[in-house]
Design a protein around this motif. Sequence first.
Motif, PDB file in Angstrom:
ATOM      1  N   MET A 250      76.601  -6.450 -30.181  1.00  0.00           N
ATOM      2  CA  MET A 250      77.203  -6.326 -31.503  1.00  0.00           C
ATOM      3  C   MET A 250      76.363  -5.458 -32.445  1.00  0.00           C
ATOM      4  O   MET A 250      76.724  -5.284 -33.602  1.00  0.00           O
ATOM      5  CB  MET A 250      77.399  -7.703 -32.126  1.00  0.00           C
ATOM      6  N   GLU A 251      75.245  -4.922 -31.965  1.00  0.00           N
ATOM      7  CA  GLU A 251      74.373  -4.127 -32.832  1.00  0.00           C
ATOM      8  C   GLU A 251      75.091  -2.919 -33.414  1.00  0.00           C
ATOM      9  O   GLU A 251      74.854  -2.528 -34.551  1.00  0.00           O
ATOM     10  CB  GLU A 251      73.131  -3.686 -32.059  1.00  0.00           C
ATOM     11  N   LYS A 252      76.009  -2.330 -32.639  1.00  0.00           N
ATOM     12  CA  LYS A 252      76.689  -1.140 -33.128  1.00  0.00           C
ATOM     13  C   LYS A 252      77.638  -1.444 -34.279  1.00  0.00           C
ATOM     14  O   LYS A 252      78.092  -0.528 -34.968  1.00  0.00           O
ATOM     15  CB  LYS A 252      77.446  -0.438 -31.993  1.00  0.00           C
ATOM     16  N   PHE A 253      77.941  -2.735 -34.501  1.00  0.00           N
ATOM     17  CA  PHE A 253      78.823  -3.123 -35.591  1.00  0.00           C
ATOM     18  C   PHE A 253      78.051  -3.672 -36.798  1.00  0.00           C
ATOM     19  O   PHE A 253      78.654  -4.147 -37.763  1.00  0.00           O
ATOM     20  CB  PHE A 253      79.818  -4.183 -35.127  1.00  0.00           C
ATOM     21  N   ALA A 254      76.732  -3.620 -36.746  1.00  0.00           N
ATOM     22  CA  ALA A 254      75.928  -4.134 -37.861  1.00  0.00           C
ATOM     23  C   ALA A 254      76.272  -3.400 -39.150  1.00  0.00           C
ATOM     24  O   ALA A 254      76.406  -2.174 -39.168  1.00  0.00           O
ATOM     25  CB  ALA A 254      74.441  -3.974 -37.555  1.00  0.00           C
ATOM     26  N   GLY A 255      76.436  -4.169 -40.217  1.00  0.00           N
ATOM     27  CA  GLY A 255      76.734  -3.580 -41.517  1.00  0.00           C
ATOM     28  C   GLY A 255      78.185  -3.205 -41.716  1.00  0.00           C
ATOM     29  O   GLY A 255      78.530  -2.580 -42.727  1.00  0.00           O
ATOM     30  N   THR A 256      79.050  -3.580 -40.764  1.00  0.00           N
ATOM     31  CA  THR A 256      80.466  -3.257 -40.867  1.00  0.00           C
ATOM     32  C   THR A 256      81.284  -4.541 -40.997  1.00  0.00           C
ATOM     33  O   THR A 256      80.740  -5.640 -41.127  1.00  0.00           O
ATOM     34  CB  THR A 256      80.953  -2.438 -39.663  1.00  0.00           C
ATOM     35  N   ILE A 257      82.607  -4.396 -40.951  1.00  0.00           N
ATOM     36  CA  ILE A 257      83.521  -5.516 -41.151  1.00  0.00           C
ATOM     37  C   ILE A 257      84.403  -5.689 -39.922  1.00  0.00           C
ATOM     38  O   ILE A 257      84.855  -4.713 -39.318  1.00  0.00           O
ATOM     39  CB  ILE A 257      84.417  -5.269 -42.386  1.00  0.00           C
TER      40      ILE A 257
ATOM     41  N   GLN B 187      80.457  -0.020 -23.504  1.00  0.00           N
ATOM     42  CA  GLN B 187      79.780   1.181 -23.998  1.00  0.00           C
ATOM     43  C   GLN B 187      80.791   2.095 -24.708  1.00  0.00           C
ATOM     44  O   GLN B 187      81.981   2.115 -24.346  1.00  0.00           O
ATOM     45  CB  GLN B 187      79.119   1.922 -22.850  1.00  0.00           C
ATOM     46  N   PRO B 188      80.356   2.836 -25.725  1.00  0.00           N
ATOM     47  CA  PRO B 188      81.279   3.647 -26.523  1.00  0.00           C
ATOM     48  C   PRO B 188      82.183   4.564 -25.707  1.00  0.00           C
ATOM     49  O   PRO B 188      83.307   4.849 -26.114  1.00  0.00           O
ATOM     50  CB  PRO B 188      80.344   4.441 -27.433  1.00  0.00           C
ATOM     51  N   GLY B 189      81.706   5.022 -24.569  1.00  0.00           N
ATOM     52  CA  GLY B 189      82.513   5.928 -23.750  1.00  0.00           C
ATOM     53  C   GLY B 189      83.510   5.225 -22.853  1.00  0.00           C
ATOM     54  O   GLY B 189      84.222   5.891 -22.090  1.00  0.00           O
ATOM     55  N   CYS B 190      83.582   3.897 -22.938  1.00  0.00           N
ATOM     56  CA  CYS B 190      84.447   3.109 -22.051  1.00  0.00           C
ATOM     57  C   CYS B 190      85.622   2.520 -22.824  1.00  0.00           C
ATOM     58  O   CYS B 190      85.427   1.753 -23.764  1.00  0.00           O
ATOM     59  CB  CYS B 190      83.646   1.991 -21.386  1.00  0.00           C
ATOM     60  N   GLN B 191      86.831   2.855 -22.424  1.00  0.00           N
ATOM     61  CA  GLN B 191      88.057   2.343 -23.044  1.00  0.00           C
ATOM     62  C   GLN B 191      88.707   1.369 -22.070  1.00  0.00           C
ATOM     63  O   GLN B 191      89.205   1.762 -21.012  1.00  0.00           O
ATOM     64  CB  GLN B 191      89.004   3.504 -23.340  1.00  0.00           C
TER      65      GLN B 191
END
Length: 264
Positions: free
Chosen positions: A1-8, A247-251
């Motif tokens: 969840m680190e990539k969502f830190a500071g977001t909603i 990972q960001p490149g994985c959908q």
Amino acid sequence: MEKFAGTIAIVTGGSAGIGKALIKRLLDKSVDLTVVGLARRPIEEFASFSNFRGFQCDVSKADQVQAVISSIQREFPGKSVQLLVNNAGHGKPLPLLDHSSLNDSCTIKVDSLEDVSSVYASQLNTNVLGLSLMTRAVSKLMDHQKCGNIININSMSGQRVVPTPNSHMYSATKFAVTALTEGTRQELRQINSSIRANQISPGYVDTDFFQAFSMEEGYQEKMKEIVKTAITSEDIVNSIMLCVEAQPGCQIGDIQMRPTVQKL
């Protein structure tokens, strides 16, 4: 969840079942993520969390959705929404055709086409229109240069039509969700967004969905047996987190999941 830190993160249908379990997981996972829960009734369980904000909102009502969006922008200036989970939805028992042989003890009694319209519209408005309004409105609050997710809680009823006439309109709304998820994915790619579009398609889940579908005694007795082997809200949350933490490149497109014993 680190990539969502500071977001909603925004979760609809957050007062019970899958939505409630997901909100709890998100709050437990990160204090740096602001979690917004939407439901038609108050969400009171998470008042002790400083990073939770609940709103009463009927997602099928454009004015209520707009009011929530405006409140989020006002209360959290500078924060983007990087996770939307469209979880709100329900079904009502009424066949497509007017024939007594299609009805059973839990079929809603209707006296006119106006009654029929109300039953059908309640499902279409929440399951299809509400999801679409939320997706359109919230996507404008997203930072499309950052990784994020729009996740629709679909159903196995959006993958196949079972021979239970009472659920055919519900199934139609969930087939629409399948189309809307893919349409959202294509549009995100067209605007070069880093946001992923995902859907979770569960079979029988032990939530209050069945109570909302019908309180008829015979139906409830049948459901009590089914939920003994049903998957849980936590199973669904685990699948949501798989999409979120990829990972960001994985959908991840569509996760179909059933109780092991479920045949259809």
